[in-house]
Design an enzyme around this catalytic site. Structure first.
Site, PDB file in Angstrom:
ATOM      1  N   LEU A  17       0.800  -1.222   0.000  1.00 36.60           N
ATOM      2  CA  LEU A  17       0.000   0.000   0.000  1.00 36.60           C
ATOM      3  C   LEU A  17       0.831   1.269   0.000  1.00 36.60           C
ATOM      4  O   LEU A  17       1.953   1.306   0.495  1.00 36.60           O
ATOM      5  CB  LEU A  17      -0.926   0.013   1.223  1.00 36.60           C
ATOM      6  CG  LEU A  17      -1.814  -1.219   1.406  1.00 36.60           C
ATOM      7  CD1 LEU A  17      -2.672  -1.057   2.647  1.00 36.60           C
ATOM      8  CD2 LEU A  17      -2.672  -1.488   0.175  1.00 36.60           C
ATOM      9  N   ASP A  18       0.210   2.326  -0.529  1.00 33.50           N
ATOM     10  CA  ASP A  18       0.811   3.656  -0.469  1.00 33.50           C
ATOM     11  C   ASP A  18       0.233   4.399   0.739  1.00 33.50           C
ATOM     12  O   ASP A  18      -0.514   3.827   1.538  1.00 33.50           O
ATOM     13  CB  ASP A  18       0.580   4.428  -1.778  1.00 33.50           C
ATOM     14  CG  ASP A  18      -0.899   4.642  -2.109  1.00 33.50           C
ATOM     15  OD1 ASP A  18      -1.766   4.537  -1.204  1.00 33.50           O
ATOM     16  OD2 ASP A  18      -1.191   4.919  -3.290  1.00 33.50           O
ATOM     17  N   GLY A  19       0.563   5.652   0.870  1.00 31.63           N
ATOM     18  CA  GLY A  19       0.105   6.454   1.999  1.00 31.63           C
ATOM     19  C   GLY A  19      -1.392   6.692   2.035  1.00 31.63           C
ATOM     20  O   GLY A  19      -1.930   7.147   3.051  1.00 31.63           O
ATOM     21  N   TYR A  20      -2.081   6.398   0.960  1.00 34.25           N
ATOM     22  CA  TYR A  20      -3.536   6.591   0.885  1.00 34.25           C
ATOM     23  C   TYR A  20      -4.306   5.306   1.182  1.00 34.25           C
ATOM     24  O   TYR A  20      -5.531   5.281   1.112  1.00 34.25           O
ATOM     25  CB  TYR A  20      -3.928   7.110  -0.501  1.00 34.25           C
ATOM     26  CG  TYR A  20      -3.241   8.406  -0.840  1.00 34.25           C
ATOM     27  CD1 TYR A  20      -3.580   9.597  -0.207  1.00 34.25           C
ATOM     28  CD2 TYR A  20      -2.232   8.430  -1.789  1.00 34.25           C
ATOM     29  CE1 TYR A  20      -2.932  10.782  -0.507  1.00 34.25           C
ATOM     30  CE2 TYR A  20      -1.576   9.609  -2.097  1.00 34.25           C
ATOM     31  CZ  TYR A  20      -1.932  10.786  -1.461  1.00 34.25           C
ATOM     32  OH  TYR A  20      -1.292  11.955  -1.758  1.00 34.25           O
ATOM     33  N   HIS A  22      -4.105   2.547  -0.657  1.00 36.18           N
ATOM     34  CA  HIS A  22      -4.337   1.827  -1.905  1.00 36.18           C
ATOM     35  C   HIS A  22      -3.053   1.119  -2.317  1.00 36.18           C
ATOM     36  O   HIS A  22      -1.964   1.527  -1.917  1.00 36.18           O
ATOM     37  CB  HIS A  22      -4.718   2.795  -3.033  1.00 36.18           C
ATOM     38  CG  HIS A  22      -5.886   3.655  -2.729  1.00 36.18           C
ATOM     39  ND1 HIS A  22      -5.819   5.025  -2.787  1.00 36.18           N
ATOM     40  CD2 HIS A  22      -7.151   3.345  -2.358  1.00 36.18           C
ATOM     41  CE1 HIS A  22      -7.000   5.531  -2.476  1.00 36.18           C
ATOM     42  NE2 HIS A  22      -7.827   4.544  -2.210  1.00 36.18           N
TER      43      HIS A  22
END
Length: 142
Positions: A17-20, A22
């Site tokens: 995952l990324d910081g959002y 997702h």
């Protein structure tokens, strides 16, 4: 499912995952690579042509459409097939779908060439390799 399509499954983990929250866009490339490895794992008669490392299949263009976000815990399937075979290049079509609802997460067109590793030049897709690839062609639905 059509035997010209390979299916690899995986679960989205927190480190994807990324910081959002997702799946990071670059991780999809890894998922797609896993799908391509699976494609050749499912077809040892095709993979044997590349076992020595020469010739090599080399990606020369990749177009990816991000359709929906995948999140932690999603179970995904990567579907891979050869969609087109030219004289000097070929195209694979791949999709990543969420297993629970069948929704398409990404779809990809990847163009590859055969590389003569020793000469560092692309080569024609012909002979035994062409004969092995031809029955696997399944064009992308429009």
């Amino acid at each position: 499912m059509d035997n010209r399509i390979s299916r690899v499954t995986l679960r989205v983990r927190g480190y994807h995952l990324d910081g959002y929250g997702h799946v990071n866009n670059a991780r999809y490339l890894e998922f797609l690579e896993e799908g391509r490895w699976g494609y050749f794992d499912d077809r040892p008669e095709l993979a044997r042509h590349f076992a020595s490392g020469n010739p090599a299949l080399v990606a020369v263009n990749l177009n990816i459409n991000y359709r929906q976000a995948a999140v932690a815990g999603d179970d995904l399937e990567v579907l891979t097939r050869v969609a087109e075979l030219g004289s000097r290049s070929a195209r694979m079509y791949q999709e990543i779908r969420r297993i629970d609802d069948g929704q398409q997460v990404t779809d990809v067109d990847l163009t590859f060439v055969l590389l003569d590793v020793r000469a560092q030049q692309s080569m024609a897709i012909e002979g035994e390799i062409r004969q092995a690839l031809e029955p696997l062609i399944l064009p992308k639905e429009t």
